[in-house]
Scaffold this motif. Structure first.
Motif, PDB file in Angstrom:
ATOM      1  N   TYR A 244     -84.686   8.635 -12.988  1.00 16.09           N
ATOM      2  CA  TYR A 244     -85.440   9.197 -14.097  1.00 16.09           C
ATOM      3  C   TYR A 244     -86.664   8.322 -14.373  1.00 16.09           C
ATOM      4  O   TYR A 244     -86.551   7.105 -14.483  1.00 16.09           O
ATOM      5  CB  TYR A 244     -84.575   9.282 -15.358  1.00 16.09           C
ATOM      6  CG  TYR A 244     -85.341   9.854 -16.520  1.00 16.09           C
ATOM      7  CD1 TYR A 244     -85.628  11.213 -16.563  1.00 16.09           C
ATOM      8  CD2 TYR A 244     -85.816   9.049 -17.546  1.00 16.09           C
ATOM      9  CE1 TYR A 244     -86.361  11.753 -17.608  1.00 16.09           C
ATOM     10  CE2 TYR A 244     -86.542   9.580 -18.593  1.00 16.09           C
ATOM     11  CZ  TYR A 244     -86.818  10.932 -18.616  1.00 16.09           C
ATOM     12  OH  TYR A 244     -87.550  11.471 -19.635  1.00 16.09           O
ATOM     13  N   GLY A 245     -87.829   8.958 -14.459  1.00 13.92           N
ATOM     14  CA  GLY A 245     -89.041   8.230 -14.837  1.00 13.92           C
ATOM     15  C   GLY A 245     -89.874   7.742 -13.663  1.00 13.92           C
ATOM     16  O   GLY A 245     -90.995   7.275 -13.862  1.00 13.92           O
ATOM     17  N   MET A 266     -83.620   7.406 -22.814  1.00 16.96           N
ATOM     18  CA  MET A 266     -84.289   7.003 -24.048  1.00 16.96           C
ATOM     19  C   MET A 266     -84.974   5.654 -23.870  1.00 16.96           C
ATOM     20  O   MET A 266     -86.042   5.415 -24.429  1.00 16.96           O
ATOM     21  CB  MET A 266     -83.271   6.923 -25.204  1.00 16.96           C
ATOM     22  CG  MET A 266     -83.303   8.045 -26.220  1.00 16.96           C
ATOM     23  SD  MET A 266     -84.882   8.833 -26.553  1.00 16.96           S
ATOM     24  CE  MET A 266     -85.651   7.615 -27.619  1.00 16.96           C
ATOM     25  N   ASP A 267     -84.354   4.769 -23.080  1.00 13.76           N
ATOM     26  CA  ASP A 267     -84.972   3.467 -22.818  1.00 13.76           C
ATOM     27  C   ASP A 267     -86.297   3.643 -22.086  1.00 13.76           C
ATOM     28  O   ASP A 267     -87.303   3.012 -22.417  1.00 13.76           O
ATOM     29  CB  ASP A 267     -84.045   2.595 -21.966  1.00 13.76           C
ATOM     30  CG  ASP A 267     -82.742   2.253 -22.691  1.00 13.76           C
ATOM     31  OD1 ASP A 267     -82.792   2.057 -23.920  1.00 13.76           O
ATOM     32  OD2 ASP A 267     -81.699   2.201 -22.025  1.00 13.76           O
ATOM     33  N   ILE A 276     -95.120   0.184 -21.814  1.00 12.24           N
ATOM     34  CA  ILE A 276     -94.429  -0.365 -20.646  1.00 12.24           C
ATOM     35  C   ILE A 276     -94.021   0.857 -19.836  1.00 12.24           C
ATOM     36  O   ILE A 276     -92.905   1.350 -19.920  1.00 12.24           O
ATOM     37  CB  ILE A 276     -93.229  -1.233 -21.064  1.00 12.24           C
ATOM     38  CG1 ILE A 276     -93.746  -2.381 -21.930  1.00 12.24           C
ATOM     39  CG2 ILE A 276     -92.489  -1.763 -19.836  1.00 12.24           C
ATOM     40  CD1 ILE A 276     -92.674  -3.290 -22.480  1.00 12.24           C
ATOM     41  N   ALA A 277     -95.016   1.370 -19.078  1.00 12.35           N
ATOM     42  CA  ALA A 277     -94.851   2.674 -18.434  1.00 12.35           C
ATOM     43  C   ALA A 277     -94.356   2.498 -17.011  1.00 12.35           C
ATOM     44  O   ALA A 277     -94.788   3.194 -16.104  1.00 12.35           O
ATOM     45  CB  ALA A 277     -96.176   3.431 -18.460  1.00 12.35           C
ATOM     46  N   TYR A 278     -93.461   1.531 -16.792  1.00 15.74           N
ATOM     47  CA  TYR A 278     -92.966   1.305 -15.430  1.00 15.74           C
ATOM     48  C   TYR A 278     -91.456   1.117 -15.419  1.00 15.74           C
ATOM     49  O   TYR A 278     -90.924   0.342 -14.632  1.00 15.74           O
ATOM     50  CB  TYR A 278     -93.679   0.109 -14.775  1.00 15.74           C
ATOM     51  CG  TYR A 278     -93.733  -1.134 -15.625  1.00 15.74           C
ATOM     52  CD1 TYR A 278     -94.845  -1.404 -16.415  1.00 15.74           C
ATOM     53  CD2 TYR A 278     -92.688  -2.045 -15.636  1.00 15.74           C
ATOM     54  CE1 TYR A 278     -94.895  -2.548 -17.203  1.00 15.74           C
ATOM     55  CE2 TYR A 278     -92.734  -3.191 -16.401  1.00 15.74           C
ATOM     56  CZ  TYR A 278     -93.842  -3.434 -17.191  1.00 15.74           C
ATOM     57  OH  TYR A 278     -93.889  -4.562 -17.972  1.00 15.74           O
ATOM     58  N   ALA A 279     -90.777   1.829 -16.324  1.00 18.64           N
ATOM     59  CA  ALA A 279     -89.317   1.755 -16.340  1.00 18.64           C
ATOM     60  C   ALA A 279     -88.737   3.030 -15.733  1.00 18.64           C
ATOM     61  O   ALA A 279     -89.314   4.107 -15.858  1.00 18.64           O
ATOM     62  CB  ALA A 279     -88.806   1.571 -17.764  1.00 18.64           C
ATOM     63  N   VAL A 280     -87.620   2.875 -15.055  1.00 16.23           N
ATOM     64  CA  VAL A 280     -86.896   4.025 -14.505  1.00 16.23           C
ATOM     65  C   VAL A 280     -85.425   3.846 -14.846  1.00 16.23           C
ATOM     66  O   VAL A 280     -84.979   2.730 -15.129  1.00 16.23           O
ATOM     67  CB  VAL A 280     -87.037   4.131 -12.966  1.00 16.23           C
ATOM     68  CG1 VAL A 280     -88.483   4.319 -12.565  1.00 16.23           C
ATOM     69  CG2 VAL A 280     -86.434   2.913 -12.276  1.00 16.23           C
ATOM     70  N   GLU A 342     -78.140  -5.038 -28.237  1.00 13.97           N
ATOM     71  CA  GLU A 342     -79.495  -4.508 -28.073  1.00 13.97           C
ATOM     72  C   GLU A 342     -79.551  -3.672 -26.795  1.00 13.97           C
ATOM     73  O   GLU A 342     -78.825  -3.917 -25.846  1.00 13.97           O
ATOM     74  CB  GLU A 342     -80.511  -5.644 -27.931  1.00 13.97           C
ATOM     75  CG  GLU A 342     -80.577  -6.572 -29.122  1.00 13.97           C
ATOM     76  CD  GLU A 342     -81.553  -6.105 -30.185  1.00 13.97           C
ATOM     77  OE1 GLU A 342     -82.023  -4.935 -30.111  1.00 13.97           O
ATOM     78  OE2 GLU A 342     -81.843  -6.899 -31.101  1.00 13.97           O
ATOM     79  N   ASP A 343     -80.450  -2.675 -26.809  1.00 11.98           N
ATOM     80  CA  ASP A 343     -80.820  -2.053 -25.547  1.00 11.98           C
ATOM     81  C   ASP A 343     -82.348  -2.096 -25.476  1.00 11.98           C
ATOM     82  O   ASP A 343     -83.003  -2.476 -26.449  1.00 11.98           O
ATOM     83  CB  ASP A 343     -80.226  -0.639 -25.418  1.00 11.98           C
ATOM     84  CG  ASP A 343     -80.577   0.244 -26.593  1.00 11.98           C
ATOM     85  OD1 ASP A 343     -81.702   0.136 -27.091  1.00 11.98           O
ATOM     86  OD2 ASP A 343     -79.724   1.053 -26.999  1.00 11.98           O
TER      87      ASP A 343
END
Ligand SMILES: [Zn+2]
Length: 580
Positions: A244-245, A266-267, A276-280, A342-343
């Motif tokens: 995802y992402g 959601m993360d 921080i547009a580099y999470a999957v 935390e997440d």
């Protein structure tokens, strides 16, 4: 996704393109003897160790071990996935991609994609228009998301009720079977159709081309279980390979350097909201080899982000084990463990982007994490404990590809275990010279025979009788040699590159690719290929253990015999079907 590119097409394509030209337009090459050289585009270096062989149509880096054919080069250099690399090459070569039934544009998947695209529009429309939409909007606002980011990720809303989507799509002409196959609808105990997603925030899951292939849904009602629900496995959607992402991250920045692997959609969205547009995120599965392979195709730097609890640590260790075989030089992986409770979503909202990125900078490097975990399992103060440490580490380090990272890890183990005389490999302080390399590669006659065939595929014509008789033998090298001979006899026009393509993503392929780096140590005209190859085959036939089973593989010079029908079938099964 299921679908095949026919083997004959790949053969033709690899026979048509010129790897030297393909590389040279991206990395200028210089001729050096039989080969072309350049500084390696896949690791940092000042003296060239990246070589391209026009004869083999194969590249190999003596520094970092990167290697492959034209398809592999485009995958690695342009960060393309297999079908896209094939498409790109075909375009450059002026060949039309064959349209095959069951392929992506074949009849079976197209209706599914269309119904899913309609479902996607339906969910988005509900978020704008449904009378109960405010609950969904409140939830998104409360998580700090703007309309813009919700739009980027195509977030939608599945309203409460049993048949909202099913009915809408039935009216548009979908059959019940279509909707089940697309993973949108199921049946309850009474056999009535039921929407899979009800009263949930909907996150569309896109494939590498940006097409929606599945959905994830987050329950709006805190009591609804499960909290997160994904589409089931469908012909379009395989959880173990999708992330995802990833599409969104690549669309946001084509020059991505780093990807952060988190646990939930959601993360991913919350991090993107904070730039921080580099999470999957993986989709409800542990990290798989396919995930890691896809991620390393996009970037060379991965950070795995996990909860600091027991489950998180177990998942991180699994990710480490899966990542090891992909850690060739120039790639790195780190691990970030989150504070209790935390997440990534809560953390980035609480402390902001800069503080979160500082955590990433201080992520634990894979090597530190690996040895810390192993040390925790032994008593490093005793000799027995250190021996145990070495014993635990060795199978892990064995998974690393050859290269200086592996040498460093071997060296580190030697220090950690403080054992002077272990059976570890000696550190290669410098890049192996071609002569050393040849020795290492071809230390058995079997390997040498295969290396010779990879250098000169036409040697297979010298073999007569039944090369497949070899394949019954228990020794894996013999079987592989027989395979290669059989494939080459059935397809005498194959280049080395096309031959290797048939073994892509197989264990045999990994062996062949290494052997393909072999080069004769003298000018070609001085090397006696036929004689050497013949001697090896003859000696194999003379070995006691082989002789009984293989009376007739002795080399004879003569015209090749045509393969029997059975042989052809066996040969046809050797090449692995390509997944598109
Ligand atoms: Zn390299």
């Amino acid at each position: 996704m299921a679908g095949r590119i026919p083997q004959e097409f790949l053969d033709r394509l690899l026979g048509r393109v010129d790897l030297v030209e393909i590389v040279n337009t991206r990395v200028p090459l210089r001729r050096a003897g039989r080969e072309f050289m350049a500084c390696c585009p896949f690791h940092a270096e000042k003296t060239p160790s990246f070589s391209v062989s026009p004869r083999k149509q194969f590249y190999h880096c003596f520094g970092c071990g990167a290697h492959g054919n034209a398809i592999g080069f485009l995958m690695a250099y342009e960060r393309l996935e297999f079908p896209d690399a094939v498409e790109e090459l075909a375009r450059a070569a002026g060949l039309d991609l064959p349209q095959t039934p069951g392929g992506e544009s074949g009849p079976s998947l197209k209706p599914l994609l269309e119904w899913i695209a309609r479902a996607d529009r339906f969910f988005r429309q509900q978020l704008r228009e449904h009378p109960l939409r405010q609950r969904a909007i409140d939830y998104l606002r409360q998580r700090g998301l703007t309309g813009q980011i919700a739009n980027t990720f195509g977030i939608g809303y599945a309203p409460p009720g049993w048949e909202n989507l099913t009915q809408a799509l039935r009216e548009a002409g979908a059959s019940f079977d279509d909707l089940v196959a697309a993973g949108l609808t199921g049946r309850d105990e009474q056999g009535r159709p039921r929407d899979r997603f009800r009263d949930r925030i909907i996150f569309p899951i896109r494939d590498r081309r940006g097409r929606v292939i599945a959905f994830g849904g987050r329950a709006l009602d805190g009591d609804t279980a499960p909290k997160y629900l994904n589409s089931p496995e469908t012909p379009l959607f395989h959880k173990g390979s999708e992330l995802y992402g990833l599409y969104e991250a690549r669309a946001h920045n084509r020059q991505l350097q780093r990807l952060l692997v988190v646990e939930g959609y959601m993360d991913v969205v919350a991090l993107a909201q904070h730039d921080i547009a580099y999470a999957v995120a993986t989709l409800g599965t542990a990290t798989t080899a396919e995930h890691v392979e896809r991620l390393f195709r996009s970037v060379s730097d991965l950070v795995f982000c996990f909860d600091g609890d027991r489950a998180g640590r177990a998942a991180a260790w699994r990710a480490l084990e899966v990542a090891l075989p992909f850690l060739r030089d120039g790639r790195q992986a780190g691990f970030l463990f989150l504070p209790e409770g935390e997440d990534p979503d809560t953390l980035v909202r609480g402390e902001g982007r800069a503080a979160f990125e500082r955590r990433l900078e201080h992520a634990t490097p894979l090597a530190d994490y690996l040895f810390a975990e192993l040390r925790a399992q032994v008593d490093p103060d005793t000799l027995a404990g250190r021996a145990r440490l070495a014993q635990l580490a060795r199978p892990l380090l064995e998974k690393l590809p050859d290269g200086s990272f592996r040498d460093l890890m071997d060296e580190r183990l030697r220090q950690e275990a403080q054992v002077a005389n272990t059976r570890l490999r000696p550190p290669a302080s410098t890049v192996a010279s071609p002569a050393d390399r040849n020795l290492r590669l071809t230390r058995t006659p079997l390997r040498k025979a295969i290396a010779l065939l990879l250098y000169r595929p036409e040697l297979a014509r010298q073999t007569t009788d039944d090369p497949l008789a070899l394949s019954d033998d228990g020794e894996p090298g013999v079987k592989l040699l027989a395979n290669v001979i059989a494939v080459l006899r059935a397809n005498p026009q194959l280049t080395t590159a096309a031959l290797l393509e048939r073994y892509r993503d197989t264990r045999e392929g990994a062996i062949l690719e290494r052997l393909a780096a072999w080069e004769p140590g003298v000018p070609e005209q001085d090397y006696r290929f036929e004689e050497e190859f013949g001697d090896i085959l003859a000696s194999l036939g003379r070995r006691d253990d082989l002789r009984e089973r293989l009376p007739d593989i002795l080399l004879r010079r003569g015209s090749p015999r045509a393969l029997s029908v059975e042989e052809r079938e066996a040969v046809g099964n050797l090449g692995k079907a390509k997944k598109v």
